[in-house]
Design a protein around this motif. Structure first.
Motif: not given
Length: 205
Positions: A1-4, A54-56, A85-89, A153-158
């Motif tokens: 899991m990635s965190m930002r 998310v570096s946007a 933008e967060v959701a897209t990332a 933020l945390e990455s959404v699990k696929l």
């Protein structure tokens, strides 16, 4: 899991003759905040924190103050763009923490209401939003509102990768027989792995 982590900051001077809006909440006060939009210092800081995570870019990248379309615009529009933008990332909000620095109005009596409103705009639970207030002691900022915001933020699990079919056949001939048994000789498999276009490409001009 990635965190930002993202951090945002904004400030606006008070101005008579305009409504005061903070965190998407209209607040009774003799003066509002000067700004090209509605001057919502809190939502501006949160928007920048989300975009930065998310570096946007920043809020000015999407909504430059030189663009007359955003004159007097409600800041929840900016926030919604940052959420997209967060959701897209591929991320979602874990929590948001904020600090408001101003002499007046007093934020503590309305902190709970502010938390509820910000959580509603972000699509999270009120317990995932922090609202704190400080006075600008010694900063000579009595006629200015300042906001700091930090987001996690945390990455959404696929979705789990589909389990692949396996065969225990030990020789090539056996594998061929298994494949034939699954797909047959005449089954149409053109749709497997490739979708047909939803329109006639000959119609394109």
């Amino acid at each position: 899991m990635s965190m930002r982590i993202g951090y945002g900051f904004d400030s606006h001077a008070f101005k008579p003759g305009v409504p005061l809006v903070i965190g998407g909440l209209a607040i009774e006060h003799p003066e509002g905040l000067a700004g090209h939009s509605d001057g919502d210092v809190l939502l501006h800081a949160i928007t920048d924190a989300l975009l930065g995570a998310v570096s946007a870019g920043d809020i000015g990248t999407f909504f430059p103050p030189s663009d007359p379309r955003w004159k007097g615009a409600a800041s929840h529009i900016f926030l919604q763009t940052a959420l997209e933008e967060v959701a897209t990332a591929g991320y979602k909000i874990v929590n948001v923490d904020t600090v408001l620095v101003m002499a007046q109005p007093k934020i503590v009596p309305i902190a709970g209401e502010l938390r509820e409103r910000v959580a509603e705009l972000l699509g999270v639970k009120p317990g995932e939003v922090g609202i704190k207030a400080k006075t600008p002691e010694g900063l000579n900022q009595d006629h200015v509102a300042v906001a700091h915001a930090t987001v996690l933020l945390e990455s959404v699990k696929l979705a789990d990768t589909p389990v692949q079919m396996v065969t225990t056949a030990e020789v090539d001939d056996d594998i061929d027989e298994v494949v034939k048994g699954l797909v047959g000789d005449s089954r149409d498999i053109s749709a497997l792995g490739r979708k047909r276009p939803a329109f006639d490409t000959d119609d394109l001009t």
